[in-house]
Design a protein around this motif. Structure first.
Motif, PDB file in Angstrom:
ATOM      1  N   THR A 383       0.833  -1.212   0.000  1.00  0.00           N
ATOM      2  CA  THR A 383       0.000   0.000   0.000  1.00  0.00           C
ATOM      3  C   THR A 383       0.858   1.249   0.000  1.00  0.00           C
ATOM      4  O   THR A 383       0.557   2.233  -0.680  1.00  0.00           O
ATOM      5  N   GLU A 386       2.223   1.896  -3.482  1.00  0.00           N
ATOM      6  CA  GLU A 386       1.195   2.469  -4.351  1.00  0.00           C
ATOM      7  C   GLU A 386       0.929   3.935  -3.996  1.00  0.00           C
ATOM      8  O   GLU A 386       0.702   4.770  -4.874  1.00  0.00           O
ATOM      9  N   ALA A 387       0.981   4.241  -2.687  1.00  0.00           N
ATOM     10  CA  ALA A 387       0.763   5.624  -2.254  1.00  0.00           C
ATOM     11  C   ALA A 387       1.885   6.527  -2.748  1.00  0.00           C
ATOM     12  O   ALA A 387       1.658   7.693  -3.097  1.00  0.00           O
ATOM     13  N   LYS A 389       3.573   6.106  -5.528  1.00  0.00           N
ATOM     14  CA  LYS A 389       3.340   6.301  -6.968  1.00  0.00           C
ATOM     15  C   LYS A 389       2.306   7.394  -7.212  1.00  0.00           C
ATOM     16  O   LYS A 389       2.436   8.192  -8.148  1.00  0.00           O
ATOM     17  N   ALA A 390       1.277   7.443  -6.366  1.00  0.00           N
ATOM     18  CA  ALA A 390       0.182   8.400  -6.575  1.00  0.00           C
ATOM     19  C   ALA A 390       0.426   9.736  -5.897  1.00  0.00           C
ATOM     20  O   ALA A 390      -0.364  10.666  -6.049  1.00  0.00           O
ATOM     21  N   ASN A 391       1.526   9.862  -5.169  1.00  0.00           N
ATOM     22  CA  ASN A 391       1.766  11.049  -4.353  1.00  0.00           C
ATOM     23  C   ASN A 391       1.962  12.307  -5.205  1.00  0.00           C
ATOM     24  O   ASN A 391       2.519  12.254  -6.297  1.00  0.00           O
ATOM     25  N   SER A 392       1.518  13.434  -4.660  1.00  0.00           N
ATOM     26  CA  SER A 392       1.592  14.694  -5.407  1.00  0.00           C
ATOM     27  C   SER A 392       2.727  15.606  -4.948  1.00  0.00           C
ATOM     28  O   SER A 392       3.052  16.574  -5.638  1.00  0.00           O
ATOM     29  N   LYS A 399      10.420   9.550  -5.798  1.00  0.00           N
ATOM     30  CA  LYS A 399       9.466   8.439  -5.890  1.00  0.00           C
ATOM     31  C   LYS A 399      10.167   7.154  -6.311  1.00  0.00           C
ATOM     32  O   LYS A 399       9.912   6.073  -5.769  1.00  0.00           O
ATOM     33  N   GLN A 403      10.372   3.848  -3.818  1.00  0.00           N
ATOM     34  CA  GLN A 403       9.831   2.537  -4.197  1.00  0.00           C
ATOM     35  C   GLN A 403      10.902   1.460  -4.112  1.00  0.00           C
ATOM     36  O   GLN A 403      10.651   0.351  -3.631  1.00  0.00           O
ATOM     37  N   LYS A 666      -3.038  15.840   4.772  1.00  0.00           N
ATOM     38  CA  LYS A 666      -2.848  14.577   4.060  1.00  0.00           C
ATOM     39  C   LYS A 666      -1.350  14.334   3.890  1.00  0.00           C
ATOM     40  O   LYS A 666      -0.618  15.225   3.471  1.00  0.00           O
ATOM     41  N   TRP A 668      -0.174  10.699   2.824  1.00  0.00           N
ATOM     42  CA  TRP A 668      -0.065   9.704   1.751  1.00  0.00           C
ATOM     43  C   TRP A 668      -1.401   9.383   1.079  1.00  0.00           C
ATOM     44  O   TRP A 668      -1.465   8.504   0.231  1.00  0.00           O
ATOM     45  N   ARG A 669      -2.457  10.056   1.432  1.00  0.00           N
ATOM     46  CA  ARG A 669      -3.732   9.771   0.772  1.00  0.00           C
ATOM     47  C   ARG A 669      -4.042  10.831  -0.282  1.00  0.00           C
ATOM     48  O   ARG A 669      -3.434  11.882  -0.324  1.00  0.00           O
TER      49      ARG A 669
END
Length: 669
Positions: A383, A386-387, A389-392, A399, A403, A666, A668-669
């Motif tokens: 998880t 994946e967080a 990868k999607a992080n802003s 990143k 990973q 926020k 990691w969401r």
């Protein structure tokens, strides 16, 4: 705990309007409505969830009572029961060793009759010193049995090759915890030194110094320690690992410090590595000179004192009482000596802790518990990847490194992956003090084996019988001890939501350490370098500032008018929030269709970790020193940032347990 009632019922019971009924009054107007009451779960989730615990555990007069502290106490009882069993009916050689060790410690009459006998061979060797050249060999021999004198030598990570340990030569050999005590002249320090001198005299008398010589010898001991202190770094300096790292070839040691005979010292410790760290050449140059300049009689008094002081807790009552009156009352601030079984358990964990840990895990950690714990930890790691990868807010290069580092992380559950060598001479039940020296010699030997290429992961820096989840930054590994896999952290028979809300969130808390501000100083290959960009650091600091501001607004329980120190607790608070975000996402991936009543178990499990009651003195001390927020806010603070909590309990934005969207933090969401 039963499921809480739906919000509609709670609000239905809480709604009220005020109606004035008076026969002589003017015609009735429509009553003004009051704002609806906030459901208890949306007001203070910590107190609602832990109401039963808080009632059963009132505020103590001293210290603290916490749920996790009670777990630690329970594990000590479990260790006691294990050792009792090993004493009565040992299963295997390691239990036989431990059972005899335990029995010898509990036999107070035998300990009393033993007097100074356990240390007699050490004292005889010290008393045989005739010349300066005899001093270094005695120093090395005491280090071998786990009594560091003159300086400290211990394994630690090589900062330029984190996959290995090297031996660190560092300052030490002083009986007081802070070198500054020896040189300060304020009234409190002068009073402390007077108490210390009296304690030194007591130990010297017990180790054989004649009454007529006590004043001179105690003064000689303190003079030698003062010389060590004058050449030592401050505590702040010594606690910075970068200040202590100065690798040199072992071949250089003798040419620099001929009198100390450091090459012979290393051989005596079983160390054959080609590299050591010696960060303070001026200190060791001074020590090298002290070997020949200080008379052998002064060295003998100092070495006898260090042996007596180090072994005092494990010898007869005269030693133990002297040690407790100074170190217990004055230095540690204790008022009552622990029970005998607690003293012996602490001693065994110091000298043979990994042995106890091996047997503890065999008894208290099932294969199924270990399997479930590993599955959840792996899910949390997946998880987190994946967080990322999607992080802003992380840069593309950060990143990629994050990973890779998460994928390379080792997860060790229950006990270290590499076992130790348990070959040690039989201890027997005859002498507790002698058994301490046997076990301490074994433990020192195993510590020395950590030095060298490929040995850095030989064991953990926590014991399996101590409840702990920890991230080892040097080895990039997540450690979950056997003792941690029980309530309130982990219960294999509880619902999935419960496991993820407590154990899963704590795993995630630690796992995020691999890629936070400190974790970003070590890359996926184990090399010490910063892989965050300046923009990444700025983004993290902004998140930390927001979290610090949130927690600085909370009242500190038990200290009137005080607020939580948001700056002091910011990193832990960030990790709590990040951990809950990840654990919730992982749980939802495992049970995507769970109903709110089931999901509530996740949040209750988190809250059940943190109930605490602090005495006024304890609260005041934690206010200024604790890097973790009070339990009430470790529960409520991060949960108020999660929309998932508000949705599960139907809390409205702006209520205490649900910050408005614009204020939510926020990670990691």
């Amino acid at each position: 705990m039963p499921n809480l009632r739906p919000l509609a019922i709670a609000l239905g019971l809480g709604l009220a309007t005020l109606v004035v009924t008076d026969a002589s009054a003017a015609p009735k107007k429509k009553a003004a409505s009051r704002a609806p009451a906030v459901a208890a779960q949306c007001s203070d989730f910590h107190d609602v969830t832990n109401a039963g615990w808080l009632k059963a555990n009132p505020v103590p007069q001293t210290g603290a009572t916490t749920a996790l502290g009670q777990l630690a106490e329970r594990t000590r009882v479990q260790q006691r029961e294990l050792l009792d069993g090993a004493m009565k009916a040992p299963q295997g050689n390691v239990q036989k060793l431990l059972g005899d060790f335990w029995a010898s410690g509990l036999d107070e009459a035998a300990v009393e009759a033993d007097g100074s006998q356990p240390i007699a061979p050490l004292l005889t060797r010290i008393n045989a010193i005739k010349k300066a050249k005899d001093v270094p060999a005695s120093i090395a021999a005491l280090h071998q049995v786990g009594i560091p004198v003159a300086f400290n030598f211990a394994p630690d990570i090589d900062l330029k090759a984190l996959d290995r340990h090297i031996g660190y030569f560092m300052q030490g050999g002083m009986g007081l915890p802070d070198p500054a005590f020896y040189t300060r002249t304020d009234a409190d320090t002068v009073a402390l030194m007077a108490r210390y001198r009296a304690y030194v005299k007591q130990i010297l008398a017990l180790t054989g110094t004649k009454a007529a010589d006590l004043d001179a010898e105690s003064q000689a001991v303190i003079a030698l320690e003062t010389e060590l202190a004058r050449n030592a770094q401050s505590l702040a300096g010594i606690n910075n690992p970068f200040n202590n790292y100065a690798p040199i070839s072992t071949k250089e040691l003798n040419s620099r410090y001929r009198n100390l005979q450091l090459d012979a010292f290393l051989k005596a410790q079983g160390v054959n590595d080609d590299l050591v760290s010696l960060s303070d050449p001026a200190l060791f140059k001074a020590l090298d000179g002290m070997v020949t300049r200080i008379k052998p009689e002064q060295w003998k008094a100092y070495l006898r004192w260090r042996v007596g002081d180090a072994m005092a807790p494990y010898l007869s009552k005269a030693y133990r009482d002297a040690e407790f009156e100074f170190r217990g009352r004055v230095i540690r601030g204790e008022t009552i000596a622990p029970a005998r079984w607690e003293q012996v358990l602490d001693a065994i964990n110091v000298a043979a802790g990994p042995m106890v840990g091996r047997e503890y895990a065999a008894r208290h950690l099932s294969a199924e518990d270990r399997r479930q714990a590993a599955v959840i930890a792996d899910k949390i790691r997946e998880t987190q990847i994946e967080a990322v990868k999607a992080n802003s807010w992380l840069s593309a290069e950060a990143k990629t490194e994050a990973q890779a580092k998460l994928a390379a992380m080792k997860i060790e559950i229950g006990t270290p992956l590499r076992d130790l060598d348990y070959s040690v001479q039989p201890m027997g039940r005859g002498s507790f003090g002698s058994n301490m020296l046997i076990a301490s010699t074994w433990r020192h030997r195993e510590e020395m084996k950590r030095i060298g290429k490929g040995n850095a992961d030989r064991r953990w820096d926590v014991l399996p019988q101590q409840p702990a989840l920890a991230y080892d930054i040097a080895q990039n590994r997540l450690i979950v001890t056997a003792a941690a896999l029980q309530g309130p952290i982990f219960n294999a028979r509880s619902d999935t939501a419960d496991k993820y809300g407590s154990y899963g969130a704590l795993v995630a808390h630690e796992l995020t350490r691999a890629i936070d501000a400190k974790g970003s100083l070590v890359d996926a290959k184990g090399e010490l370098r910063s892989w965050w960009t300046p923009a990444d650091k700025t983004a993290w600091n902004l998140l930390g500032n927001r979290v610090a501001a949130q927690f600085s607004g909370y009242e500190f329980p038990g200290v009137k008018g005080a607020k939580v120190n948001g700056e002091l607790t910011r990193e832990e608070n960030l990790a709590d929030l990040a951990g809950l975000e990840l654990a919730w996402a992982a749980y939802n991936a495992v049970e995507p269709g769970a109903k709110p009543a089931t999901q509530q178990g996740f949040f209750r499990a988190w809250a059940s970790l943190w109930p605490q009651q602090l005495s006024p003195n304890e609260a005041a001390q934690r206010l200024t020193s604790d890097t973790m927020a009070p339990g009430k806010w470790r529960t409520n603070g991060p949960l108020s940032n999660l929309p998932s909590f508000g949705a599960t309990y139907s809390c409205k934005p702006g209520q205490p347990m649900q910050r408005v969207e614009g204020d939510q933090i926020k990670v990691w969401r």
